[in-house]
Write an enzyme that holds these catalytic residues in place. Structure first.
Site, PDB file in Angstrom:
ATOM      1  N   CYS A  85      26.445 -43.646 -47.276  1.00  0.00           N
ATOM      2  CA  CYS A  85      26.063 -44.384 -46.071  1.00  0.00           C
ATOM      3  C   CYS A  85      26.606 -45.503 -46.103  1.00  0.00           C
ATOM      4  O   CYS A  85      27.790 -46.083 -45.748  1.00  0.00           O
ATOM      5  CB  CYS A  85      24.984 -43.828 -45.593  1.00  0.00           C
ATOM      6  SG  CYS A  85      25.048 -43.829 -44.028  1.00  0.00           S
ATOM      7  N   HIS A 176      22.635 -38.593 -47.870  1.00  0.00           N
ATOM      8  CA  HIS A 176      22.041 -39.503 -48.882  1.00  0.00           C
ATOM      9  C   HIS A 176      21.534 -38.519 -49.943  1.00  0.00           C
ATOM     10  O   HIS A 176      20.347 -38.001 -49.947  1.00  0.00           O
ATOM     11  CB  HIS A 176      20.490 -39.941 -48.217  1.00  0.00           C
ATOM     12  CG  HIS A 176      20.931 -41.125 -47.088  1.00  0.00           C
ATOM     13  ND1 HIS A 176      20.744 -42.387 -47.945  1.00  0.00           N
ATOM     14  CD2 HIS A 176      21.116 -41.702 -46.299  1.00  0.00           C
ATOM     15  CE1 HIS A 176      21.126 -43.569 -46.815  1.00  0.00           C
ATOM     16  NE2 HIS A 176      21.655 -42.411 -45.379  1.00  0.00           N
ATOM     17  N   GLU A 178      19.764 -38.513 -52.291  1.00  0.00           N
ATOM     18  CA  GLU A 178      19.141 -39.455 -52.315  1.00  0.00           C
ATOM     19  C   GLU A 178      17.103 -38.764 -52.389  1.00  0.00           C
ATOM     20  O   GLU A 178      16.369 -38.886 -52.885  1.00  0.00           O
ATOM     21  CB  GLU A 178      18.860 -40.838 -53.147  1.00  0.00           C
ATOM     22  CG  GLU A 178      18.761 -41.903 -52.080  1.00  0.00           C
ATOM     23  CD  GLU A 178      19.577 -41.766 -51.046  1.00  0.00           C
ATOM     24  OE1 GLU A 178      20.767 -41.173 -51.288  1.00  0.00           O
ATOM     25  OE2 GLU A 178      20.188 -42.658 -49.671  1.00  0.00           O
TER      26      GLU A 178
HETATM   27  N1  GLN Z   1      24.099 -47.052 -39.588  1.00  0.00           N
HETATM   28  C1  GLN Z   1      23.706 -47.610 -40.864  1.00  0.00           C
HETATM   29  C2  GLN Z   1      24.553 -49.185 -41.406  1.00  0.00           C
HETATM   30  O1  GLN Z   1      25.928 -48.722 -40.041  1.00  0.00           O
HETATM   31  C3  GLN Z   1      24.289 -46.561 -42.219  1.00  0.00           C
HETATM   32  C4  GLN Z   1      22.490 -46.330 -42.273  1.00  0.00           C
HETATM   33  C5  GLN Z   1      22.148 -45.516 -43.378  1.00  0.00           C
HETATM   34  O2  GLN Z   1      22.703 -46.226 -44.623  1.00  0.00           O
HETATM   35  N2  GLN Z   1      21.518 -44.648 -43.707  1.00  0.00           N
HETATM   36  O3  GLN Z   1      24.807 -49.270 -41.602  1.00  0.00           O
END
Ligand code: GLN
Length: 221
Positions: A85, A176, A178
Site C-alpha cells: 500500500c 494488506h 498482514e
Molecule cells: N492512502 C495512503 C497513502 O496515500 C496509503 C494507505 C495505506 O497504506 N493503507 O499513503
C-alpha cells in the site's frame, strides 16, 4: 548480488504504519524477522518490507532518518523489497500528479484512487502465481497501480487496475495481506528472498489467529 551475506532475516521498516502485523505473519511462517529503524539494521537482510501507513509521512521519516539512501544502496546490492500500500506508492517510478520517492519499480500509481477511508473494503481473488486458493484482500484507502512497465510481471489484476506486481527485485501490493489470516504473500516474498518456506495450510498453522493476534508477541527488547 553483493558480498554481504544473506542472513535469512527479513526486516520490516519500523517508522510508521503496519509493522507488528508483518512481523507477526513472518513469525507464523517461521521466518526470522526484525524491525528496522536505522540504516545499520539493513546489513545482511534478505529482504525488507515497507509497510502500509501514510506515504508522505513515511517519505519524510525515511529522509530524516537517513534511510532513503541506505535502502537504495542495499537494493543495488541485491536486497529484495516489498511495498504494501503506502510502501508500494513509495517504490513506484511514477506517482500520478505527485513526485515519486524511490522510483525503484517501473509502475505508475495513483494515490487514494478508491476514494476516502470510508471506501476501504475487503474482497477475495485468485493470484495463481502466489497461491492455489483465493486470497483474502484488505484495501485501506489504497492506491491503484495504473501501469506496469515491460520488466514488471502482473500478479493480480482486478477491475481495470493492477493490485499486485513484481520485478526481479521488488514486489508491490496495494492491499494488506498482514491484516488477513493468509500467509500466501509473505510466503511468496520469503521465497523471492531466497528463503526456504514450507507449503502449509495457513489456518491450520494457527486456527485461533485474529487481526489482533500480533499482540501476543513482544518484538522490542
Ligand atoms: N492512502 C495512503 C497513502 O496515500 C496509503 C494507505 C495505506 O497504506 N493503507 O499513503
Amino acid at each position: 548480488m553483493s558480498g554481504l551475506s544473506n542472513s535469512g532475516v527479513i526486516g520490516v521498516l519500523d517508522l510508521q504504519g503496519g509493522v507488528q502485523e508483518h512481523l507477526d505473519h513472518l513469525q507464523r511462517l517461521g521466518v526470522a524477522s526484525r524491525p528496522v529503524k536505522r540504516a545499520e539494521e539493513l546489513a545482511a537482510l534478505a529482504g525488507l518490507i515497507i509497510p502500509g501507513g501514510e506515504s508522505t509521512c513515511l517519505s519524510r521519516l525515511l529522509t530524516i532518518f537517513g534511510l532513503r539512501e541506505a535502502i537504495e544502496e542495499r537494493w543495488r546490492q541485491g536486497l529484495q523489497l516489498w511495498g504494501t500500500c503506502a510502501g508500494a506508492i513509495l517504490l513506484a517510478r511514477e506517482n500520478a500528479g505527485e513526485t515519486p520517492f524511490f522510483g525503484l519499480i517501473d509502475i505508475t500509481v495513483s494515490r487514494n484512487a478508491f476514494g476516502s477511508q470510508m471506501d476501504s473494503f475487503n474482497c477475495e481473488a485468485l493470484a495463481p502465481a502466489v497461491a492455489r486458493e483465493p486470497i483474502p484482500l484488505t484495501f485501506i484507502r489504497a492506491p491503484k497501480i495504473l501501469r506496469a512497465g515491460p520488466g514488471v510481471r502482473v500478479l493480480l489484476e482486478l477491475d481495470g487496475y493492477i493490485a499486485a506486481a513484481e520485478d526481479d527485485r521488488a514486489l508491490v501490493t496495494i492491499f494488506h495481506p498482514e491484516l488477513t489470516p493468509s500467509l500466501a504473500f509473505h510466503r511468496y516474498f520469503a521465497r523471492k528472498c531466497g528463503l526456504r518456506v514450507a507449503e502449509a495450510d495457513d489456518a491450520a498453522l494457527d486456527p485461533a489467529w485474529t487481526p489482533q493476534s500480533w499482540t501476543r508477541f513482544s518484538y522490542h527488547s
